[in-house]
Write a protein that holds these residues in place. Structure first.
Motif, PDB file in Angstrom:
ATOM      1  N   LEU A 174       2.184 -20.136  48.954  1.00 46.06           N
ATOM      2  CA  LEU A 174       0.959 -19.840  48.195  1.00 46.06           C
ATOM      3  C   LEU A 174       0.734 -20.902  47.125  1.00 46.06           C
ATOM      4  O   LEU A 174       1.667 -21.607  46.722  1.00 46.06           O
ATOM      5  CB  LEU A 174       1.054 -18.459  47.546  1.00 46.06           C
ATOM      6  CG  LEU A 174       1.216 -17.240  48.459  1.00 46.06           C
ATOM      7  CD1 LEU A 174       1.420 -15.987  47.608  1.00 46.06           C
ATOM      8  CD2 LEU A 174       0.009 -17.076  49.373  1.00 46.06           C
TER       9      LEU A 174
ATOM     10  N   SER B 186       0.994  -5.864  49.069  1.00 43.19           N
ATOM     11  CA  SER B 186       1.814  -6.319  50.200  1.00 43.19           C
ATOM     12  C   SER B 186       0.911  -6.913  51.267  1.00 43.19           C
ATOM     13  O   SER B 186      -0.024  -6.249  51.739  1.00 43.19           O
ATOM     14  CB  SER B 186       2.637  -5.177  50.787  1.00 43.19           C
ATOM     15  OG  SER B 186       3.322  -5.608  51.949  1.00 43.19           O
TER      16      SER B 186
ATOM     17  N   ILE C 251       5.280 -10.942  50.972  1.00 42.98           N
ATOM     18  CA  ILE C 251       4.310 -11.975  51.335  1.00 42.98           C
ATOM     19  C   ILE C 251       4.245 -12.180  52.845  1.00 42.98           C
ATOM     20  O   ILE C 251       3.169 -12.383  53.412  1.00 42.98           O
ATOM     21  CB  ILE C 251       4.649 -13.303  50.625  1.00 42.98           C
ATOM     22  CG1 ILE C 251       4.495 -13.137  49.096  1.00 42.98           C
ATOM     23  CG2 ILE C 251       3.756 -14.446  51.115  1.00 42.98           C
ATOM     24  CD1 ILE C 251       4.920 -14.344  48.296  1.00 42.98           C
ATOM     25  N   SER C 252       5.389 -12.138  53.484  1.00 39.03           N
ATOM     26  CA  SER C 252       5.434 -12.430  54.925  1.00 39.03           C
ATOM     27  C   SER C 252       6.578 -11.690  55.584  1.00 39.03           C
ATOM     28  O   SER C 252       7.537 -11.266  54.916  1.00 39.03           O
ATOM     29  CB  SER C 252       5.587 -13.951  55.136  1.00 39.03           C
ATOM     30  OG  SER C 252       5.778 -14.259  56.494  1.00 39.03           O
TER      31      SER C 252
ATOM     32  N   ALA D  85      -4.602  -8.399  50.799  1.00 37.58           N
ATOM     33  CA  ALA D  85      -3.364  -7.612  50.806  1.00 37.58           C
ATOM     34  C   ALA D  85      -3.685  -6.131  50.733  1.00 37.58           C
ATOM     35  O   ALA D  85      -4.828  -5.729  50.482  1.00 37.58           O
ATOM     36  CB  ALA D  85      -2.470  -8.032  49.646  1.00 37.58           C
TER      37      ALA D  85
ATOM     38  N   PRO E  41       7.442 -17.800  46.160  1.00 39.37           N
ATOM     39  CA  PRO E  41       6.023 -17.744  46.522  1.00 39.37           C
ATOM     40  C   PRO E  41       5.372 -19.108  46.684  1.00 39.37           C
ATOM     41  O   PRO E  41       4.496 -19.300  47.521  1.00 39.37           O
ATOM     42  CB  PRO E  41       5.395 -16.970  45.361  1.00 39.37           C
ATOM     43  CG  PRO E  41       6.500 -16.147  44.826  1.00 39.37           C
ATOM     44  CD  PRO E  41       7.740 -16.986  44.980  1.00 39.37           C
TER      45      PRO E  41
ATOM     46  N   VAL F 226      -6.280 -14.385  48.649  1.00 39.95           N
ATOM     47  CA  VAL F 226      -5.418 -13.668  49.593  1.00 39.95           C
ATOM     48  C   VAL F 226      -5.966 -12.269  49.825  1.00 39.95           C
ATOM     49  O   VAL F 226      -6.684 -11.712  48.998  1.00 39.95           O
ATOM     50  CB  VAL F 226      -3.960 -13.575  49.069  1.00 39.95           C
ATOM     51  CG1 VAL F 226      -3.341 -14.951  48.949  1.00 39.95           C
ATOM     52  CG2 VAL F 226      -3.912 -12.852  47.716  1.00 39.95           C
TER      53      VAL F 226
ATOM     54  N   LEU G  38       2.367  -9.327  43.760  1.00 42.51           N
ATOM     55  CA  LEU G  38       2.700  -9.513  45.168  1.00 42.51           C
ATOM     56  C   LEU G  38       4.119 -10.057  45.203  1.00 42.51           C
ATOM     57  O   LEU G  38       4.361 -11.239  44.977  1.00 42.51           O
ATOM     58  CB  LEU G  38       1.718 -10.503  45.818  1.00 42.51           C
ATOM     59  CG  LEU G  38       1.988 -10.888  47.280  1.00 42.51           C
ATOM     60  CD1 LEU G  38       1.944  -9.660  48.194  1.00 42.51           C
ATOM     61  CD2 LEU G  38       0.978 -11.938  47.743  1.00 42.51           C
TER      62      LEU G  38
END
Length: 372
Positions: free
Chosen positions: A321, A344, A309-310, A329, A317, A327, A304
């Motif tokens: 996190l 993602s 991530i955002s 994704a 990260p 998570v 990731l």
């Protein structure tokens, strides 16, 4: 004194006995600590317990009977007291020394019980002849406490034999190494790559576990213990654990083992489970500055990238996190041949027309991860 006829007494009055002479006789009396023999001399022969054995607690009545025939060596003739002191032990020692000399010349493997633990080694007795086994030759491995050999039988060869100097040295290590070498040859002759075998954990290190396969050790490297990540082998195994493994490689006398059985490979059927576009859940396993690695299944990690991530800008990260966090994704790339998966979180909210752009970013991320 035993009763004799006049003719016998007359004959024996002319008979002479000298120190060191070997005589034969008949047991006429036995006490717990003394044996009396009729040796055909005007005086009887006496064997004390200390001249019969090295065992100071032995009751002679349990091993010798009246009318038994015995051979002994003359230690001292004392006509004044009317006795002849004899030794059964010393004669036996001489015979034992001859036995040990033959064994030394023939490199014969002997077996005897450990009768005494000494400061520097072990003492064993062969036909009343003592053999000293130095601590360094008592085993093929280091032994901290020699008391573990007490009253046990050991096998050894004689490597030095000089009875006159009372120097007779035994070696157990040589015998054990020969046995181990033979066992290794036998195991190696019947073991093949791909064979599934069961062994016992012998030793645990940071890099792997040594497993006894019945005479030869195989190495189960930390990287072959599981399809998942193993940080510390000692948390998975204990000494003497039985372990089922398969032979990965045989190189002369070295055997590489594995617990990563092909039919348990988590990448089997991964193309369906982790196809591009699938939404998956996983646990953050570890992090770097460029991204987080998410465990989707034991042995299957996905990258990731920090950029995925955002929608907001993130420096690293760890800012959003933490390890162990679950998570969700979307899979944006799957490369089965390289065992590479890119994730993602951002793609879960990104418009459909921008997903191709997201994939391109992840390809660069995978390349960066590979370089790392």
């Amino acid at each position: 004194m035993s009763e004799m006829s006049f003719e016998q007494m007359l004959d024996e009055s002319f008979k002479t006995i000298r120190n060191g002479e070997v005589v034969e006789g008949t047991v006429i009396s036995v006490k717990p600590d003394e044996i009396v023999l009729n040796i055909g001399y005007k005086s009887d022969g006496i064997i004390t317990r200390s001249e019969y054995t090295n065992d100071n607690n032995l009751d002679l009545t349990t091993v010798v009977n009246v009318d038994d025939q015995m051979t002994a060596k003359v230690l001292k003739v004392n006509d004044t007291d009317g006795v002849v002191l004899l030794s059964y032990k010393r004669l036996a020692q001489e015979k034992g020394n001859e036995r040990l000399k033959e064994a030394f010349e023939n490199q014969e493997v002997l077996k005897a019980k450990v009768v005494q633990i000494l400061k520097g080694g072990l003492s064993v007795v062969v036909d009343e002849a003592r053999v000293f086994i130095p601590a360094s030759l008592a085993s093929d491995t280091f032994v901290r406490d020699l008391n573990e050999f007490k009253d046990k039988e050991v096998e050894f060869v004689i490597i030095e034999c000089d009875p006159h100097k009372r120097r007779i040295i035994g070696d157990c290590k040589q015998v054990l190494m020969r046995k181990k070498s033979k066992a290794q040859e036998e195991v190696l002759s019947r073991i093949h790559v791909g064979d599934v075998v069961t062994g016992k954990v012998k030793n645990i290190t940071n890099f792997g576990v040594f497993i006894d396969l019945g005479g030869v050790d195989g190495l189960l490297h930390v990287s072959e213990m599981s399809w998942g990540r193993v940080e510390n082998p000692s948390k998975m195994f204990k000494v003497d654990d039985e372990v089922k493994v398969f032979v990965k490689e045989v190189n002369e006398n070295k055997i590489a083992l594995s617990k990563k059985f092909p039919d348990e490979n988590p990448w089997n059927g991964a193309s369906d489970r982790f196809a591009v576009g699938n939404v998956v859940k996983g646990t953050v396993a570890r992090m770097t500055d460029f991204g987080a690695f998410v465990e989707l299944a034991p042995g299957v990690d996905a990258l990731l990238h920090v950029s995925q991530i955002s929608n907001d800008h993130i420096e690293k990260p760890a800012d959003v996190l933490k390890v162990g966090q679950e998570v969700e994704a979307k899979i944006v790339e799957f490369r089965e041949e390289d065992h590479k998966i890119s994730l993602s979180i951002k793609a879960l909210t990104a418009p459909a027309e921008t997903e191709e752009e997201v994939v391109d970013v992840d390809v660069e991320a995978v390349a960066a991860e590979t370089e790392e």
